[in-house]
Design a protein around this motif. Structure first.
Motif, short mmCIF file in Angstrom:
data_model
loop_
_atom_site.label_atom_id
_atom_site.label_comp_id
_atom_site.label_asym_id
_atom_site.label_seq_id
_atom_site.Cartn_x
_atom_site.Cartn_y
_atom_site.Cartn_z
N SER A 140 30.37 -40.38 110.54
CA SER A 140 30.78 -39.81 111.83
C SER A 140 29.61 -39.55 112.77
CB SER A 140 31.54 -38.50 111.61
OG SER A 140 30.67 -37.49 111.10
N HIS A 141 28.37 -39.76 112.30
CA HIS A 141 27.22 -39.46 113.15
C HIS A 141 27.11 -40.49 114.27
CE1 HIS A 141 23.22 -38.44 114.50
NE2 HIS A 141 23.22 -37.38 113.70
N PRO A 142 26.90 -40.05 115.51
CA PRO A 142 26.81 -41.02 116.62
C PRO A 142 25.73 -42.07 116.44
CG PRO A 142 26.07 -38.82 117.30
CD PRO A 142 26.76 -38.66 115.99
N GLY A 143 24.65 -41.73 115.73
CA GLY A 143 23.59 -42.69 115.52
C GLY A 143 23.97 -43.81 114.58
N PHE A 144 25.01 -43.62 113.78
CA PHE A 144 25.55 -44.69 112.95
C PHE A 144 26.58 -45.50 113.73
CE2 PHE A 144 28.89 -46.08 109.86
CZ PHE A 144 28.12 -46.99 109.14
N VAL A 145 27.37 -44.84 114.54
CA VAL A 145 28.45 -45.50 115.28
C VAL A 145 27.93 -46.31 116.46
CG1 VAL A 145 30.53 -45.07 116.66
CG2 VAL A 145 30.13 -43.75 114.57
N GLU A 146 26.95 -45.80 117.18
CA GLU A 146 26.51 -46.41 118.42
C GLU A 146 25.96 -47.83 118.27
OE1 GLU A 146 23.94 -43.60 120.34
OE2 GLU A 146 25.56 -42.12 120.58
N PRO A 147 25.17 -48.13 117.23
CA PRO A 147 24.71 -49.53 117.11
C PRO A 147 25.86 -50.53 116.98
CG PRO A 147 23.33 -48.09 115.79
CD PRO A 147 24.49 -47.25 116.26
N PHE A 148 26.94 -50.15 116.30
CA PHE A 148 28.09 -51.04 116.20
C PHE A 148 28.77 -51.21 117.56
CE2 PHE A 148 28.00 -49.54 111.68
CZ PHE A 148 27.77 -50.78 111.10
N ALA B 5 20.15 -28.43 92.09
CA ALA B 5 20.24 -28.28 93.54
C ALA B 5 19.30 -27.19 94.02
CB ALA B 5 21.67 -27.96 93.95
N SER B 6 19.05 -27.19 95.32
CA SER B 6 18.28 -26.10 95.93
C SER B 6 19.08 -24.80 95.80
CB SER B 6 18.03 -26.41 97.41
OG SER B 6 19.25 -26.35 98.13
N PRO B 7 18.40 -23.65 95.86
CA PRO B 7 19.14 -22.38 95.77
C PRO B 7 20.27 -22.27 96.79
CG PRO B 7 16.79 -21.98 95.52
CD PRO B 7 16.94 -23.44 95.89
N ALA B 8 20.07 -22.80 97.99
CA ALA B 8 21.10 -22.71 99.01
C ALA B 8 22.35 -23.49 98.64
CB ALA B 8 20.55 -23.23 100.35
N ALA B 9 22.15 -24.62 97.94
CA ALA B 9 23.28 -25.48 97.60
C ALA B 9 23.91 -25.15 96.25
CB ALA B 9 22.84 -26.94 97.60
N GLN B 10 23.23 -24.36 95.43
CA GLN B 10 23.72 -24.09 94.08
C GLN B 10 25.06 -23.37 94.08
OE1 GLN B 10 20.63 -22.04 91.95
NE2 GLN B 10 19.33 -23.87 91.79
N SER B 11 25.33 -22.59 95.12
CA SER B 11 26.59 -21.84 95.15
C SER B 11 27.78 -22.75 95.37
CB SER B 11 26.54 -20.79 96.27
OG SER B 11 26.48 -21.45 97.53
N GLY B 12 27.54 -23.96 95.87
CA GLY B 12 28.63 -24.90 96.07
C GLY B 12 29.34 -24.80 97.40
N SER B 13 28.76 -24.09 98.36
CA SER B 13 29.37 -24.02 99.69
C SER B 13 29.53 -25.42 100.26
CB SER B 13 28.50 -23.18 100.63
OG SER B 13 28.37 -21.86 100.15
N ALA B 14 30.62 -25.64 100.98
CA ALA B 14 30.88 -26.98 101.52
C ALA B 14 29.79 -27.41 102.48
CB ALA B 14 32.24 -27.00 102.21
N HIS B 15 29.34 -26.47 103.33
CA HIS B 15 28.28 -26.75 104.29
C HIS B 15 27.18 -25.71 104.12
CE1 HIS B 15 31.83 -28.67 106.24
NE2 HIS B 15 30.95 -29.63 106.44
N ARG C 283 37.08 -38.72 115.00
CA ARG C 283 38.11 -37.68 114.89
C ARG C 283 37.99 -36.89 113.59
NH1 ARG C 283 41.80 -39.95 111.37
NH2 ARG C 283 41.97 -42.23 111.38
N ILE C 284 37.27 -37.44 112.62
CA ILE C 284 36.94 -36.70 111.40
C ILE C 284 35.55 -36.12 111.61
CG2 ILE C 284 36.58 -36.82 108.91
CD1 ILE C 284 38.37 -39.30 108.89
N GLY C 285 35.45 -34.81 111.58
CA GLY C 285 34.19 -34.15 111.91
C GLY C 285 33.13 -34.28 110.83
N PRO C 286 32.06 -33.49 110.94
CA PRO C 286 30.96 -33.56 109.96
C PRO C 286 31.47 -33.36 108.54
CG PRO C 286 30.34 -32.19 111.83
CD PRO C 286 31.81 -32.47 111.97
N TRP C 287 31.05 -34.25 107.65
CA TRP C 287 31.52 -34.20 106.26
C TRP C 287 30.77 -33.13 105.48
CZ3 TRP C 287 36.01 -35.76 105.18
CH2 TRP C 287 36.42 -35.96 103.86
N PHE C 288 31.14 -32.95 104.22
CA PHE C 288 30.57 -31.90 103.39
C PHE C 288 29.12 -32.18 103.01
CE2 PHE C 288 35.14 -32.27 102.10
CZ PHE C 288 35.57 -31.12 102.73
N ASP C 289 28.32 -31.11 102.91
CA ASP C 289 26.97 -31.22 102.37
C ASP C 289 26.99 -31.29 100.85
OD1 ASP C 289 25.93 -30.97 104.95
OD2 ASP C 289 25.79 -28.78 104.79
#
Length: 406
Positions: A194-202, A32-42, A377-383
């Motif tokens: 949960s991204h509006p760009g995925f939901v809106e076409p449907f 993983a990138s250095p930012a993601a290596q620590s395992g932070s959820a976001h 109603r489920i917000g942004p998921w984990f990175d």
């Protein structure tokens, strides 16, 4: 960044399974990138990437490809070719060609153009899990081009073993096969249901479909909306969603789909009856899978004259949409005397493509979670995937990246 040369002999097997993963000292997330290596959820600090990795399921592109492709898909399950040939007939009905590869070529082109228009100078590499171009070949190509850090986009919006963790396992397999585990870093965008760009076409498609049903003489109270997605084993579903939905039948996988369905209905047809159904199940009949099956749900409709099928589980009109919905489900509806239509998947809808660009940008700029685009109603998921999230029921954990091990 291009498809493999047509003169190159066909390779029939995907990379072997990885036996280990490379972890930098002190890191908990592999490759993983250095930012993601620590395992932070976001990850809310800016990350510089060299390229985007668009990851697809893959599909055969000729009759000779069909059985080798299906052997890759079912590797390790001991399914004989005679049984695979039953499934192969779906592909053979289309000349042995799955539309998914051409759809991903189109998506790669659209994504590349949209990234450039957004000022993100990132080439897009496309690799498949189960057929050419295989992920290890694509990663090797990227490394030769000087790429050292990628942000990956799976062509699946939800959390489950087959739609999330299996991608992460296949990236680990590909890195090890290409001998890049200690060289190439791969982060993953969040699950984008949960991204509006995925939901809106449907929602856009549902509005049009309901209007078509009304134009055909069907009252709104006689229309049933069937939100459909791929069924998965119930035991796998229970392990999806990082434990956040243990009280939901079907775990995070079902909860996320329900959240999308609720939002699409609220946006497009709040007064129309609807339900979540499943399709395309496989495996032993004795193994419980998520239900109801779409055909059973259609056959059980009462006091309805029209059915609108909304395939919220899929990003493109691939074979399981064309066969299982446009053929089998349509036949069931017509046998039941129902008027039926299907809403298109996002495909290369500009709103969806822009959403993928936004998912990349939020990691490039380190966007705070509260500022990320989300409409359900489920917000942004984990990175970064949580420990044990989306595990395969009854199986030992395999090497995987873009998440905290195991």
């Amino acid at each position: 960044m291009t498809d493999l040369d047509a003169s190159t002999p066909r390779r029939e097997t995907k990379p072997p399974q990885a036996t280990g993963v490379h972890v930098e000292p002190g890191a908990v997330v592999a490759s993983a990138s250095p930012a993601a290596q620590s395992g932070s959820a976001h990850i809310t600090e800016p990350v510089s990437y060299d390229a985007v990795l668009l990851s697809g399921f893959g599909g055969p592109e000729g009759q000779d490809d069909v059985l080798p492709f299906l052997r890759n898909v079912t590797r390790g399950r001991g399914i004989p070719d005679a049984r695979l040939e039953e499934v192969a007939q779906h592909y053979r009905a289309f000349g042995g060609v799955s539309p998914i590869n051409e759809q991903n070529r189109a998506l790669r082109t659209a994504l590349q153009e949209a990234l450039a228009a957004a000022g993100l100078d990132l080439p897009v590499y496309w690799g498949n899990r189960n057929w050419e171009p295989y992920l290890d070949d694509v990663l090797a190509e990227a490394a030769r081009d000087g790429v050292r850090r990628m942000i990956a986009i799976p062509t699946s919006a939800y959390s489950s073993y087959s739609s999330c963790r299996q991608y992460r396992e296949d990236w680990a397999d590909a890195l090890e096969s290409a001998e890049l585990s200690g060289t190439l870093q791969i982060d993953k965008v969040r699950q984008f249901f949960s991204h509006p760009g995925f939901v809106e076409p449907f929602a856009e498609g549902l509005r049009e479909a309901v209007a078509s049903a009304e134009s055909a003489g069907h009252r709104r109270d006689a229309i049933e909306v069937l939100f459909t997605t791929h069924s998965i084993p119930s035991a796998d579903a229970a392990l999806s969603g990082a434990g956040a939905f243990d009280d939901v039948d079907g775990g995070g996988y079902a909860a996320q789909h329900l959240a999308v369905a609720e939002q699409v209905i609220a946006d497009a047809a709040p007064d129309v009856s609807w339900q979540l159904v499943y399709q395309s199940r496989s495996g032993a009949p004795s193994t419980p899978w998520l239900e109801p099956d779409i055909n059973d749900a259609i056959a059980a409709l009462d006091r309805r004259t029209a059915a609108v099928v909304v395939p919220i589980g899929f990003v493109s009109d691939h074979l399981e949409v064309l066969w299982d919905l446009d053929r089998e489900a349509r036949e069931t509806a017509e046998e039941s005397g129902l008027w039926v239509t299907r809403v298109a998947t996002p495909g290369v809808h500009p709103t969806f493509v822009d959403a993928l660009v936004d998912l990349v940008r939020e990691r490039v700029v380190g966007r705070p979670v509260g500022e990320r685009a989300s409409v359900t109603r489920i917000g942004p998921w984990f990175d970064v995937c949580r420990p044990g999230c989306c595990a395969k029921a009854g199986a030992a954990a395999r090497p995987a990246i873009a998440g905290i091990m195991p």
